[in-house]
Enzyme design. Structure first.
Site, PDB file in Angstrom:
ATOM      1  CG  ASP A   1     -31.046   0.670  26.247  1.00  0.00           C
ATOM      2  OD1 ASP A   1     -32.803  -0.364  26.391  1.00  0.00           O
ATOM      3  OD2 ASP A   1     -31.393   1.602  27.194  1.00  0.00           O
TER       4      ASP A   1
ATOM      5  CE1 TYR B   1     -45.140 -10.711  47.045  1.00  0.00           C
ATOM      6  CE2 TYR B   1     -43.387 -12.361  47.323  1.00  0.00           C
ATOM      7  CZ  TYR B   1     -43.529 -11.241  47.516  1.00  0.00           C
ATOM      8  OH  TYR B   1     -42.619  -9.990  48.153  1.00  0.00           O
TER       9      TYR B   1
ATOM     10  CG  PHE C   1     -32.160   6.642  27.160  1.00  0.00           C
ATOM     11  CD1 PHE C   1     -32.970   7.974  26.260  1.00  0.00           C
ATOM     12  CD2 PHE C   1     -33.171   6.129  28.757  1.00  0.00           C
ATOM     13  CE1 PHE C   1     -34.552   7.469  26.649  1.00  0.00           C
ATOM     14  CE2 PHE C   1     -34.146   6.968  28.813  1.00  0.00           C
ATOM     15  CZ  PHE C   1     -34.742   7.851  27.773  1.00  0.00           C
ATOM     16  CB  THR C   2     -32.492  10.902  30.363  1.00  0.00           C
ATOM     17  OG1 THR C   2     -33.914   9.667  30.003  1.00  0.00           O
ATOM     18  CG2 THR C   2     -32.816  11.760  29.110  1.00  0.00           C
TER      19      THR C   2
ATOM     20  CG  PHE D   1     -37.244  15.252  30.738  1.00  0.00           C
ATOM     21  CD1 PHE D   1     -35.904  14.730  31.071  1.00  0.00           C
ATOM     22  CD2 PHE D   1     -37.627  14.108  30.381  1.00  0.00           C
ATOM     23  CE1 PHE D   1     -35.175  13.358  31.414  1.00  0.00           C
ATOM     24  CE2 PHE D   1     -38.007  12.898  30.186  1.00  0.00           C
ATOM     25  CZ  PHE D   1     -36.447  12.519  30.841  1.00  0.00           C
TER      26      PHE D   1
ATOM     27  NE  ARG E   1     -36.317  13.402  25.760  1.00  0.00           N
ATOM     28  CZ  ARG E   1     -36.717  12.493  26.349  1.00  0.00           C
ATOM     29  NH1 ARG E   1     -36.344  11.006  26.292  1.00  0.00           N
ATOM     30  NH2 ARG E   1     -35.911  12.868  27.370  1.00  0.00           N
TER      31      ARG E   1
ATOM     32  CE  LYS F   1     -39.069   3.344  26.246  1.00  0.00           C
ATOM     33  NZ  LYS F   1     -39.226   3.201  27.326  1.00  0.00           N
TER      34      LYS F   1
HETATM   35  O1  PLI Z   1     -39.115   4.173  30.585  1.00  0.00           O
HETATM   36  P1  PLI Z   1     -38.075   2.786  31.191  1.00  0.00           P
HETATM   37  O2  PLI Z   1     -37.713   2.919  32.355  1.00  0.00           O
HETATM   38  O3  PLI Z   1     -39.554   1.803  30.654  1.00  0.00           O
HETATM   39  O4  PLI Z   1     -36.913   2.503  29.728  1.00  0.00           O
HETATM   40  C1  PLI Z   1     -36.065   3.676  30.212  1.00  0.00           C
HETATM   41  C2  PLI Z   1     -35.112   3.362  29.055  1.00  0.00           C
HETATM   42  C3  PLI Z   1     -34.318   2.977  28.771  1.00  0.00           C
HETATM   43  N1  PLI Z   1     -33.185   3.057  27.280  1.00  0.00           N
HETATM   44  C4  PLI Z   1     -33.891   3.674  26.208  1.00  0.00           C
HETATM   45  C5  PLI Z   1     -32.826   3.888  25.312  1.00  0.00           C
HETATM   46  C6  PLI Z   1     -35.026   4.624  26.667  1.00  0.00           C
HETATM   47  O5  PLI Z   1     -35.647   4.779  25.959  1.00  0.00           O
HETATM   48  C7  PLI Z   1     -36.313   4.356  28.017  1.00  0.00           C
HETATM   49  C8  PLI Z   1     -37.654   5.371  28.021  1.00  0.00           C
HETATM   50  N2  PLI Z   1     -37.502   5.735  27.364  1.00  0.00           N
HETATM   51  C9  PLI Z   1     -39.031   6.597  27.616  1.00  0.00           C
HETATM   52  C10 PLI Z   1     -39.301   6.735  28.416  1.00  0.00           C
HETATM   53  C11 PLI Z   1     -39.299   7.472  25.877  1.00  0.00           C
HETATM   54  O6  PLI Z   1     -39.864   7.985  25.957  1.00  0.00           O
HETATM   55  O7  PLI Z   1     -38.055   7.061  25.071  1.00  0.00           O
END
Ligand code: PLI
Length: 481
Positions: free
Chosen positions: A238, A95, A147-148, A472, A405, A281
């Protein structure tokens, strides 16, 4: 379709790509071989028609088992390497004080250069922490396009997002190689209007997702750094796709061809004050993220807040094994041969679509091809959600799952309540890292072309269910009769 024009257009576009990319003479063949495979299932058209109807014409609501080639997202969909999987067995699932945390902390310090690290379960977890710590009600947060999830957390913390990206980014046909750049004139206008004390930081995204995966240049970041130091405004990165941004700087920017992706990444981070990261990513893992910074007082707050929302500060909602896989993923992501193949595959798909006359966002970006739904379906009004309709249609055609998008993703203006009708109305064909082959890309091209041929018969959609946040993901639609 005028074949002469298509050939001519594709040549022009290829020249643009060749002028902006120095990779074209190198092979992008995958720098790995395949050890484990996952079998794919092809469905019938009737099955897909039923599946999309049941999903309310929203690809997010379809089931993965009904998908043939999954280009919904590059988030958490990478194939991990044998070394990452081996790292999973080294998970220290204590933990408190997991060894994997200290390993990850050391790797983030080494590759990104930030002193302090707080792990989170994914990117939005880090966004939540950062927004709560840095934003006060009434603040304005400039950024190189929204970004969303990022904008939502800014708004939930009482802030207002202000777009300060260069104008070129809003034009899908503009081939400017650094469409992720900040327009410092726009930033200065905001600072003059509201005062620097109402701007807690600028949010700078690497390889801007909503603009088509478009990078900022080092020259632009250096100028931004000077401006922000003068006005005492931190730059919060970011970092989600910043290693891919570093690759584009290596490829396109004068003076950077001899520098490694790893060096460029470090140079970017050294010009910024901290970051949020979705490790799903660049970092080649299926789950994970972090907040990192150099300011000890901010770090202490993040370390305190993470126990409220994520978990103890040495795991932040992750298993020890996830942190170990992330540490190894970061090492693999900065390898030039990885980026050459990753971005080379996206370029391959994009060039084939251009040659076939499909309108896509130019220049081809890092993680996806973005089809311009306004030009693909010019007869569908933006409030009838052309990109949403096209994503549904691509799924029905061949089981390829993509993502809207555009107007649905952009949501409503909180003041007017109207759809935001963003300039970019796109369908994203997102390429997971190290997952699909060139043959899969060829199938995608054929499918998009088949839908393009019958584009006149495709109509719009009406929204019949709209959730309050990030609509979305869960909105439902019906075809307009
Ligand atoms: O999906 P998360 O919570 O791990 O990350 C959010 C996020 C933050 N910044 C950017 C630039 C992103 O592209 C992003 C998440 N993107 C997704 C889920 C996508 O499909 O592009």
């Amino acid at each position: 379709m005028d074949i002469e024009n298509v050939i001519c257009d594709s040549r022009t576009n290829r020249e643009i790509i060749m002028n902006t990319t120095k990779t074209n003479k190198r092979t992008w063949a995958e720098p790995y071989k395949i050890k484990v495979v996952e079998l794919l299932k092809m469905t019938t058209r009737e099955e897909r028609e039923q599946a999309i109807r049941e999903a309310g014409y929203n690809t997010f609501l379809t089931r993965s088992k009904d998908v043939y080639i999954d280009l919904l997202t590059d988030s958490g969909t990478a194939a991990m390497s044998d070394r990452q999987w081996a790292g999973m067995m080294l998970g220290d699932e204590a933990y408190a004080g997991s060894e994997n945390f200290y390993h990850l902390e050391a790797v983030v310090r080494e590759y990104y250069g930030y002193e302090y690290l707080v792990p989170t379960h994914q990117g939005r977890g880090a966004e939540n922490l950062m927004s709560r710590i840095l934003i006060k009600s009434g603040d304005h947060i400039p950024g190189n396009m929204y970004f969303t999830t990022t904008r939502l957390h800014q708004e939930l913390a009482g802030g207002t997002f202000v777009d300060v990206i260069v104008d070129e980014a809003h034009d899908p046909e503009n081939t400017f190689p650094f469409k992720g750049n900040v327009d410092i004139g726009k930033l200065d206008k905001l600072v003059q209007r509201v005062g620097a004390d109402k701007v807690p930081y600028i949010s700078l995204e690497g390889n801007v997702n909503m603009a088509g995966g478009q990078p900022f240049s080092m020259e632009n970041l250096k100028a931004l750094h000077v401006y922000c130091r003068e006005h005492d405004i931190p730059i919060m990165l970011d970092a989600t796709r910043t290693i891919e941004n570093a690759w584009f700087i290596h490829e396109r920017e004068d003076g950077y061809a001899e520098k490694s992706v790893r060096q460029i990444l470090r140079e970017i981070c050294d010009l910024t004050d901290g970051c949020t990261m979705s490790a799903k990513k660049d970092a080649l893992v299926n789950i994970g993220g972090f907040f990192a910074c150099n300011d000890e007082a901010v770090y202490r707050q993040a370390q305190n807040l993470v126990v409220v929302y994520e978990g103890l500060h040495t795991y932040g909602g992750l298993a020890g094994r996830d942190m170990e896989a992330m540490a190894q993923g970061i090492r693999e992501a900065v390898m030039e041969e990885h980026q050459a193949a990753r971005i080379g595959q996206v370029q391959y798909l994009g060039e084939k679509l251009i040659a076939a006359g499909i309108p896509i966002v130019m220049p081809i970006g890092s993680h996806a091809i973005f089809i311009d739904a306004k030009r693909f379906l010019p007869h569908v009004d933006q409030d009838d959600y052309p990109a949403q309709a096209l994503a549904a249609e691509l799924y029905v055609e061949s089981g390829i799952r993509t993502m809207e998008r555009g107007n649905v993703s952009a949501g409503r203006d909180p003041v007017t309540g109207n759809n935001r009708r963003p300039p970019l109305e796109l369908v994203r064909l997102t390429i997971p890292r190290r997952v699909y082959t060139q043959a899969h890309m060829d199938v995608v091209v054929d499918s998009v072309c088949d839908v393009h041929q019958r584009r006149d018969s495709i109509g719009g959609l009406k929204m019949v269910y709209e959730p309050d946040y990030l609509r979305f993901f869960q909105a439902r639609f019906e075809p307009i009769a």
